[in-house]
Design an enzyme around this catalytic site. Structure first.
Site: not given
Ligand code: ATR
Length: 274
Positions: A66, A87, A131, A155, A222
């Site tokens: 994306k 997208n 997302a 942050d 989903y």
């Molecule tokens: P996407 O495009 O799906 O949003 P991403 O940019 O890698 O993928 O972001 C993943 C999000 O899920 C982030 O907010 C991440 O938190 P961090 O910023 O702290 O990494 C969150 N996330 C993923 N696994 C997690 C977990 N087990 N517990 C809490 N937050 C999680």
């Protein structure tokens, strides 16, 4: 002549987009084809160039492309610009137009399908990755009274709030960034999980009282019940939804861009649920 479209990702074999667009095409009597294309991780621009040359009308773009699609488009819609990601691509002569229909897909699913009006509501958006970024502006446009972004890495949530404040478009909404620990004692009318935690079946450290009476718990994932949805069921959310409706609604918006007709979404959502 059959107009050609595709969804491009890596992996792509589980994408439901072909099913959805073929159902839309039948319903609106549009002559289109729609296929899945697996792009090598280092060759997204080349795949797009091939489609343009072959006369495709456009494409949907999914994980992990994306941001590359955003960089590749030579024209961006305002909502793609706001989301910082694309997208949906429209191939318009020499132009590659980039749009983002994810946010409008989420808002339409919540308001039209789940019948929850977001105006004046307290919204908790969990996650600060792509997302969450993609849906932030469309949520704020609905004029909630409060929108809190909570993220494991505080942050990143703080940076999202800072950007909103700098843009100055949403002064009518309180927008705050919290770490999970800060959520203690807070409750929200709409809680949206935009993290990828569900992919690894991880639960989120949410306090028990997070759902206000009548609250909607919405997981943008989903395909299966995530730990977030299980938690919501156990802690009093009145309505629990996964992201299937959002998937169909974002597709409908893309179909509208390409074909100029808006398909009915309810029959397709119902069909995918069975
Ligand atoms: P996407 O495009 O799906 O949003 P991403 O940019 O890698 O993928 O972001 C993943 C999000 O899920 C982030 O907010 C991440 O938190 P961090 O910023 O702290 O990494 C969150 N996330 C993923 N696994 C997690 C977990 N087990 N517990 C809490 N937050 C999680």
């Amino acid at each position: 002549m059959t107009a050609r479209y595709a969804v491009i990702g890596n992996p792509i074999e589980h994408s439901k987009s072909p099913l959805i667009h073929q159902a839309f095409a039948r319903e609106t009597a549009q002559d289109i084809s729609y296929e899945r294309i697996l792009a090598p991780l280092d060759a997204f621009p080349e795949v797009i160039a091939t489609l343009v040359t072959a006369g495709y009308g456009g494409a949907n773009v999914t994980v992990p492309f994306k941001l590359e699609a955003f960089a590749l488009a030579n024209r961006l819609t305002e909502r793609a610009h706001d989301a910082g990601a694309v997208n949906t691509l429209v191939f318009d002569g020499a132009d590659i137009v980039g749009d983002n229909t994810d946010g409008v897909g989420l808002v339409t699913d919540i308001q039209n399908n789940l019948h929850v009006d977001l105006a004046g509501k307290r919204i908790l958006l969990i996650g600060a990755g792509g997302a969450a970024e993609g849906v932030l502006h469309p949520l704020l446009e609905q004029r909630p009274s409060l929108l809190v972004i909570a993220n494991r890495t505080l942050d990143k949530a703080l940076r999202m709030v800072k950007r909103i404040e700098e843009q100055g478009d949403f002064r009518y909404v309180s927008v705050n960034a919290y770490a999970f620990d800060d959520l203690q004692g807070q409750s929200f009318d709409v809680v949206i999980n935009a993290t990828s935690a569900g992919l690894s079946d991880s639960s989120l450290p949410l306090p028990a009282g997070i759902f206000a009476p009548g609250a909607l718990a919405y997981d943008m994932m989903y395909g299966r019940e995530t730990p977030f949805m299980v938690f919501a069921r156990a802690h009093g959310a009145a309505q629990i939804a996964d992201g299937l409706g959002m998937l169909v609604e974002q597709a409908a918006e893309a179909f509208m861009l390409w074909r100029g007709v808006r398909p009915q979404t309810a029959p397709v959502i119902a069909q995918l649920r069975t």
